[in-house]
Design a protein around this motif. Structure first.
Motif, short mmCIF file in Angstrom:
data_model
loop_
_atom_site.label_atom_id
_atom_site.label_comp_id
_atom_site.label_asym_id
_atom_site.label_seq_id
_atom_site.Cartn_x
_atom_site.Cartn_y
_atom_site.Cartn_z
N ASP A 20 -143.87 40.35 -22.13
CA ASP A 20 -143.07 39.13 -22.11
C ASP A 20 -142.06 39.30 -23.23
O ASP A 20 -142.27 38.85 -24.34
N LYS B 82 -148.37 38.36 -23.38
CA LYS B 82 -148.58 37.01 -22.87
C LYS B 82 -149.90 36.48 -23.45
O LYS B 82 -150.91 37.19 -23.45
N GLN C 284 -153.14 36.86 -21.58
CA GLN C 284 -153.61 38.24 -21.50
C GLN C 284 -154.31 38.65 -22.80
O GLN C 284 -155.29 39.39 -22.76
#
Length: 78
Positions: A52, A57, A60
């Motif tokens: 990202d 992220k 995650q």
């Protein structure tokens, strides 16, 4: 140091997370922007990471923490 990386899911660089996962789960299979790590168990948690920007992220990072904790439960030496 490793655990500190996972303490703040909002502020983890993607490259650091991939390096952490490679250390504990082996080399990823890379398909496009997906970095998929093979787990030593069947089912969840599975790790499929995507960038990202330069950051990982947050959801995650939480999945990596969950997998790392499960790995520790299954490993008598940890």
């Amino acid at each position: 140091m490793d655990k500190q990386l996972l303490d703040n899911p909002q502020n983890v660089r993607f490259d650091d997370l991939v390096q952490f996962c490679t250390k504990y789960f082996g080399e990823p299979r890379i398909r496009g922007s997906h970095h998929v790590f093979k787990m030593p168990w069947a089912g969840d948690p599975r790790l499929n990471l995507q960038k990202d920007g330069k950051m990982a992220k947050p959801y995650q990072v939480r999945a990596v923490r969950k997998a790392w904790e499960k790995l520790g439960e299954n490993d008598e030496t940890t």
